[in-house]
Motif scaffolding. Structure first.
Motif, PDB file in Angstrom:
ATOM      1  N   GLY A 243       0.950  -1.325  -0.166  1.00  0.00           N
ATOM      2  CA  GLY A 243       0.100  -0.136  -0.077  1.00  0.00           C
ATOM      3  C   GLY A 243       0.679   1.387  -0.087  1.00  0.00           C
ATOM      4  O   GLY A 243       2.058   1.146  -0.236  1.00  0.00           O
ATOM      5  N   THR A 244       0.302   2.303   0.060  1.00  0.00           N
ATOM      6  CA  THR A 244       1.157   3.714   0.337  1.00  0.00           C
ATOM      7  C   THR A 244       0.497   4.658   1.375  1.00  0.00           C
ATOM      8  O   THR A 244      -0.826   4.816   1.452  1.00  0.00           O
ATOM      9  CB  THR A 244       0.858   4.557  -0.968  1.00  0.00           C
ATOM     10  N   VAL A 245       1.153   4.665   2.290  1.00  0.00           N
ATOM     11  CA  VAL A 245       0.954   5.866   3.412  1.00  0.00           C
ATOM     12  C   VAL A 245       1.806   7.200   3.325  1.00  0.00           C
ATOM     13  O   VAL A 245       2.854   7.005   3.557  1.00  0.00           O
ATOM     14  CB  VAL A 245       1.466   5.041   4.673  1.00  0.00           C
ATOM     15  N   ARG A 246       1.005   7.994   3.067  1.00  0.00           N
ATOM     16  CA  ARG A 246       1.657   9.484   2.950  1.00  0.00           C
ATOM     17  C   ARG A 246       1.416  10.186   3.854  1.00  0.00           C
ATOM     18  O   ARG A 246       0.070  10.441   4.455  1.00  0.00           O
ATOM     19  CB  ARG A 246       1.440   9.938   1.463  1.00  0.00           C
ATOM     20  N   LYS A 247       2.491  11.091   4.281  1.00  0.00           N
ATOM     21  CA  LYS A 247       2.091  12.028   5.194  1.00  0.00           C
ATOM     22  C   LYS A 247       2.966  13.462   4.750  1.00  0.00           C
ATOM     23  O   LYS A 247       4.294  13.215   4.474  1.00  0.00           O
ATOM     24  CB  LYS A 247       2.244  11.802   6.714  1.00  0.00           C
ATOM     25  N   ALA A 248       2.452  14.700   5.023  1.00  0.00           N
ATOM     26  CA  ALA A 248       3.135  15.932   4.848  1.00  0.00           C
ATOM     27  C   ALA A 248       2.759  16.964   5.882  1.00  0.00           C
ATOM     28  O   ALA A 248       1.760  17.019   6.114  1.00  0.00           O
ATOM     29  CB  ALA A 248       2.911  16.663   3.290  1.00  0.00           C
ATOM     30  N   ALA A 249       3.606  17.649   6.448  1.00  0.00           N
ATOM     31  CA  ALA A 249       3.462  18.365   7.400  1.00  0.00           C
ATOM     32  C   ALA A 249       4.282  19.669   7.522  1.00  0.00           C
ATOM     33  O   ALA A 249       5.146  19.743   6.945  1.00  0.00           O
ATOM     34  CB  ALA A 249       3.839  17.823   8.812  1.00  0.00           C
ATOM     35  N   VAL A 250       3.553  20.867   8.151  1.00  0.00           N
ATOM     36  CA  VAL A 250       4.172  21.987   8.438  1.00  0.00           C
ATOM     37  C   VAL A 250       4.338  22.432   9.793  1.00  0.00           C
ATOM     38  O   VAL A 250       3.273  22.360  10.302  1.00  0.00           O
ATOM     39  CB  VAL A 250       3.763  22.977   7.445  1.00  0.00           C
ATOM     40  N   GLY A 251       5.310  23.126  10.321  1.00  0.00           N
ATOM     41  CA  GLY A 251       5.139  23.463  11.708  1.00  0.00           C
ATOM     42  C   GLY A 251       5.857  24.841  11.923  1.00  0.00           C
ATOM     43  O   GLY A 251       6.668  25.220  11.098  1.00  0.00           O
ATOM     44  N   ALA A 252       5.203  25.672  12.926  1.00  0.00           N
ATOM     45  CA  ALA A 252       5.914  26.841  13.168  1.00  0.00           C
ATOM     46  C   ALA A 252       6.043  27.042  14.721  1.00  0.00           C
ATOM     47  O   ALA A 252       5.136  26.414  15.438  1.00  0.00           O
ATOM     48  CB  ALA A 252       5.190  28.066  12.538  1.00  0.00           C
ATOM     49  N   SER A 253       7.033  27.801  15.206  1.00  0.00           N
ATOM     50  CA  SER A 253       7.176  28.189  16.491  1.00  0.00           C
ATOM     51  C   SER A 253       7.884  29.588  16.786  1.00  0.00           C
ATOM     52  O   SER A 253       8.314  30.074  16.080  1.00  0.00           O
ATOM     53  CB  SER A 253       8.206  27.269  17.226  1.00  0.00           C
ATOM     54  N   TYR A 254       7.482  30.162  17.873  1.00  0.00           N
ATOM     55  CA  TYR A 254       8.198  31.297  18.171  1.00  0.00           C
ATOM     56  C   TYR A 254       8.460  31.507  19.986  1.00  0.00           C
ATOM     57  O   TYR A 254       7.453  31.077  20.670  1.00  0.00           O
ATOM     58  CB  TYR A 254       7.038  32.624  17.944  1.00  0.00           C
ATOM     59  N   GLY A 269      -2.742  13.771   5.452  1.00  0.00           N
ATOM     60  CA  GLY A 269      -2.409  12.315   5.753  1.00  0.00           C
ATOM     61  C   GLY A 269      -3.384  11.816   4.665  1.00  0.00           C
ATOM     62  O   GLY A 269      -4.503  11.887   4.582  1.00  0.00           O
ATOM     63  N   GLN A 270      -2.766  10.746   4.018  1.00  0.00           N
ATOM     64  CA  GLN A 270      -3.512   9.850   2.724  1.00  0.00           C
ATOM     65  C   GLN A 270      -3.055   8.404   2.704  1.00  0.00           C
ATOM     66  O   GLN A 270      -1.999   8.390   2.458  1.00  0.00           O
ATOM     67  CB  GLN A 270      -3.506  10.455   1.586  1.00  0.00           C
ATOM     68  N   ASN A 271      -3.914   7.550   3.160  1.00  0.00           N
ATOM     69  CA  ASN A 271      -3.272   5.939   2.925  1.00  0.00           C
ATOM     70  C   ASN A 271      -4.255   5.398   1.999  1.00  0.00           C
ATOM     71  O   ASN A 271      -5.434   5.457   1.722  1.00  0.00           O
ATOM     72  CB  ASN A 271      -3.583   5.148   4.417  1.00  0.00           C
ATOM     73  N   LYS A 272      -3.467   4.483   1.202  1.00  0.00           N
ATOM     74  CA  LYS A 272      -4.164   3.752   0.184  1.00  0.00           C
ATOM     75  C   LYS A 272      -3.849   2.203   0.166  1.00  0.00           C
ATOM     76  O   LYS A 272      -2.600   1.873   0.720  1.00  0.00           O
ATOM     77  CB  LYS A 272      -3.797   4.036  -1.285  1.00  0.00           C
ATOM     78  N   ASN A 273      -4.520   1.359  -0.048  1.00  0.00           N
ATOM     79  CA  ASN A 273      -4.451  -0.089  -0.047  1.00  0.00           C
ATOM     80  C   ASN A 273      -3.759  -0.443  -1.265  1.00  0.00           C
ATOM     81  O   ASN A 273      -3.370   0.226  -2.206  1.00  0.00           O
ATOM     82  CB  ASN A 273      -5.764  -0.787   0.070  1.00  0.00           C
TER      83      ASN A 273
END
Length: 388
Positions: A243-254, A269-273
């Motif tokens: 299958g295919t497990v995809r994740k993309a993220a963005v973060g910020a801090s101060y 997030g998106q998972n496919k069989n």
């Protein structure tokens, strides 16, 4: 205690009799706590007909609350001209029972060796953290605290990966990371909603894609401001394919000096069989802050929310959320006492549910599965942590 007395000088077999400096450091954390949790059910499995069962209150002792208990060895050798050899071996263990974590691995947290070149970066090979997981560490308010932090939902259960080659580059305030795993080495058993187990040992002859993974991330920290962006993909075994497990993220801090820091982020997030059909799609958000009340007292507050678009064909899943608070008192630089509490809605603590394939409960040995007929869970723990 850091055993820097283990530093030695090693003679290089080269003309001129040059010397290379080597150092080896022993380090670790021992963390144990007493915990109360309500509305606890059973981990769905074939043995219980995939039934989460009735609600129970649980009182227990746990290893790892503020930090995972561990000990490790790391070392470097100066090879000259800015080149260094390096290694890390890190073991995870349970203080309450003296047993190994990470499925009984001797060095289940990390195990790798590599080379560093000044101005270019580091190449390392072995069992390592995924790039996105490492990049997000400074943007998660609880810093992946073992107890209650929904790390698996945020970054995926494959945040540690076997058979991995990884690049790390530090260029002033910018950190660049990229990795590729030939076989992640993670297997999640069959559970409710899943026809077959997910994952395996990897490195399948003739099927290079099965159980492979890759990802990259870039992070910037400077002048009190930080930002990161990352991508992660895992191709777990499902049946005889992947299958295919995809994740993309963005973060910020101060950061407001050394007293306070706010941070937050978003993860797609998106998972496919194996048939390339979407089986899970969600948008995960988090926000929180750290505040140093006094030199000895620190507070952490974190809120998490998951917008579940689809989960194994169900497009009307109740969206889970969680709020957590950690208060710690430092007796010294190495020893502190902490109180952690969290409340989760529409999932167990750590936002444990079918969406995480119950990976937290399976890996930690502490059950946070929400019982049948329940929609919330509360946990409170009091613990002590010693760093050496």
């Amino acid at each position: 205690m850091k055993l820097r007395s283990m530093t030695v000088a090693a003679l290089l077999a080269c003309s001129g009799g040059a010397f290379a400096q080597s150092s080896v450091t022993l380090y670790g954390v021992a963390d144990v706590n007493l915990e109360y949790v309500n509305h606890v059910g059973a981990i769905p499995s074939a043995a219980n007909q995939f039934n989460r069962g009735p609600s129970n209150d649980v009182y227990r002792m746990n290893s790892g609350g503020f930090s995972g208990s561990r000990w490790g060895i790391r070392g470097t050798e100066d090879l000259g001209n800015g080149l260094k050899a390096m290694f890390v071996l890190e073991n995870g263990f349970n203080v309450d029972t003296g047993t190994l974590q990470q499925g009984g691995r001797m060095f289940g947290r990390q195990a790798f060796v590599g080379l560093q070149q000044a101005g270019i970066g580091q190449i390392s090979l072995g069992r390592q953290y995924a790039s996105m997981f490492e990049a997000l560490a400074n943007f998660a308010p609880a810093a992946y605290a073992t107890q209650y932090e929904p790390t698996v939902l945020m970054t995926g259960p494959n945040f540690r990966q076997d058979n991995t080659i990884k690049y790390t580059g530090q260029f002033g305030p910018v950190t660049a990371l990229a990795h590729y795993s030939f076989g992640v080495g993670l297997a999640l058993p069959q559970t409710v909603g899943i026809a077959t187990p997910i994952g395996g040992n990897g490195e399948n002859p003739g099927q290079a894609r099965r159980d492979s993974a890759y990802g990259a991330a870039v992070a910037y920290q400077g002048g009190g401001f930080g930002v990161t962006v990352g991508y992660d993909q895992w191709n777990p075994t499902i049946g005889t394919s992947s299958g295919t497990v995809r994740k993309a993220a963005v973060g910020a801090s101060y950061s407001f000096g050394s007293l306070a820091k706010i941070m937050g982020g978003y993860r797609w997030g998106q998972n496919k069989n194996a048939g390339d059909v979407v089986i899970q799609r969600d948008d995960f958000y988090w926000i929180g802050a750290n505040y140093q009340v006094t030199p000895a007292i620190g507070l952490t507050l974190e809120y998490n929310y998951d917008n579940v678009k689809s989960l194994y064909g169900d497009t009307h899943v109740a969206n889970p959320w969680q709020i957590a608070l950690i208060a710690n008192y430092a007796f010294s630089k190495r020893t502190d006492l902490y109180l952690s509490t969290a409340y989760a809605k529409n999932a167990g603590l750590m936002m444990e549910s079918l969406a995480t394939v119950y990976a937290n409960s399976l890996s930690l040995g502490n059950n946070y599965v929400l019982a049948n007929g329940q929609s919330n869970m509360l946990g409170v723990s009091l613990g002590i942590r010693h760093k050496f």
